[in-house]
Write an enzyme that holds these catalytic residues in place. Structure first.
Site, PDB file in Angstrom:
ATOM      1  N   ASP A  98       0.884  -1.170   0.000  1.00 54.24           N
ATOM      2  CA  ASP A  98       0.000   0.000   0.000  1.00 54.24           C
ATOM      3  C   ASP A  98       0.919   1.217   0.000  1.00 54.24           C
ATOM      4  O   ASP A  98       1.474   1.575   1.037  1.00 54.24           O
ATOM      5  CB  ASP A  98      -0.899   0.005   1.238  1.00 54.24           C
ATOM      6  CG  ASP A  98      -1.745   1.263   1.335  1.00 54.24           C
ATOM      7  OD1 ASP A  98      -2.215   1.745   0.292  1.00 54.24           O
ATOM      8  OD2 ASP A  98      -1.927   1.763   2.461  1.00 54.24           O
ATOM      9  N   GLU A 147      -1.105  -1.564  -4.749  1.00 56.81           N
ATOM     10  CA  GLU A 147      -2.346  -0.807  -4.898  1.00 56.81           C
ATOM     11  C   GLU A 147      -2.116   0.322  -5.892  1.00 56.81           C
ATOM     12  O   GLU A 147      -1.127   1.044  -5.819  1.00 56.81           O
ATOM     13  CB  GLU A 147      -2.799  -0.245  -3.550  1.00 56.81           C
ATOM     14  CG  GLU A 147      -4.145   0.446  -3.623  1.00 56.81           C
ATOM     15  CD  GLU A 147      -4.644   0.878  -2.262  1.00 56.81           C
ATOM     16  OE1 GLU A 147      -4.830   2.093  -2.085  1.00 56.81           O
ATOM     17  OE2 GLU A 147      -4.840  -0.001  -1.403  1.00 56.81           O
ATOM     18  N   ASP A 178      -2.226   0.817   7.517  1.00 57.86           N
ATOM     19  CA  ASP A 178      -1.461   0.755   6.270  1.00 57.86           C
ATOM     20  C   ASP A 178      -0.942  -0.666   6.035  1.00 57.86           C
ATOM     21  O   ASP A 178      -0.906  -1.138   4.896  1.00 57.86           O
ATOM     22  CB  ASP A 178      -0.282   1.734   6.309  1.00 57.86           C
ATOM     23  CG  ASP A 178      -0.727   3.174   6.390  1.00 57.86           C
ATOM     24  OD1 ASP A 178      -1.530   3.593   5.530  1.00 57.86           O
ATOM     25  OD2 ASP A 178      -0.290   3.879   7.313  1.00 57.86           O
TER      26      ASP A 178
END
Length: 186
Positions: free
Chosen positions: A7, A68, A141
């Site tokens: 991420d 992502e 996260d």
């Protein structure tokens, strides 16, 4: 299969390493956050992210790097800076010949929680169920990095490398895996 999910972020880059074959035998190996200092200049922060991702790749030797994709923030500068972070992450994967799977946030949510409109809490709840965890990976996260890895395992069509790992000279500079078209959550 081993998947390193990322991420991206310039302050906190979340990651998760998940192994297994979906939908059974999935296991969380490690998760955490690569933190950079806000007062450091952007090039130093990007260097720190690159070093952190490189170290993870060398330690876990993933088959796939699941990243992502960029979301479009209202603040253009935020989107551009996030793009820089993604760039050094993708570079680390390409330098090590790791297949790269990019997914937008809604696709990750759909694969993990069944709907692209799932809340962060719904995705985290499903992470604990699918990976049989006692608690949600923290910080958030890190949980997002785990979700990216899990989404890739649950639906990505990743080519197997015939003879060992390919290197930069053996493949295009930016290896990508096409998004899944069928499977869980499709």
């Amino acid at each position: 299969m081993i998947v390193l999910g990322i991420d991206p972020g310039t302050a906190n880059t979340g990651y998760g390493v998940v192994t297994g074959d979906a939908p059974t035998r999935l296991q969380l190996v490690e998760c955490g956050v690569i933190r950079t200092r806000a007062r450091d200049p952007l090039p130093a922060r990007l260097h720190e992210i690159h070093l952190g991702v490189t170290e993870l790749i060398e330690r876990h030797r993933p088959d796939v790097l699941a990243v992502e994709d960029v979301f479009y923030a209202k603040n253009v500068r935020t989107t551009v800076v996030l793009g820089h972070a993604r760039g050094v992450i993708l570079l680390a994967g390409a330098q090590h010949g790791v297949a790269i799977h990019e997914s937008p946030p809604a696709e990750i949510k759909k694969a993990v929680a069944g709907t692209g409109a799932a809340t962060k809490e719904q995705v985290q709840f499903m992470l604990t169920r699918l990976l049989r965890l006692k608690s949600v990976p923290t910080p958030s996260d890190a949980a997002d990095g785990v979700a990216a890895a899990l989404a890739c395992l649950m639906g990505a069509r990743v080519p197997r490398l015939e003879q060992g790992r390919a290197r930069i000279g053996d493949q295009p500079a930016r290896p990508t895996v096409p998004p899944r078209t069928r499977g869980v959550g499709a």
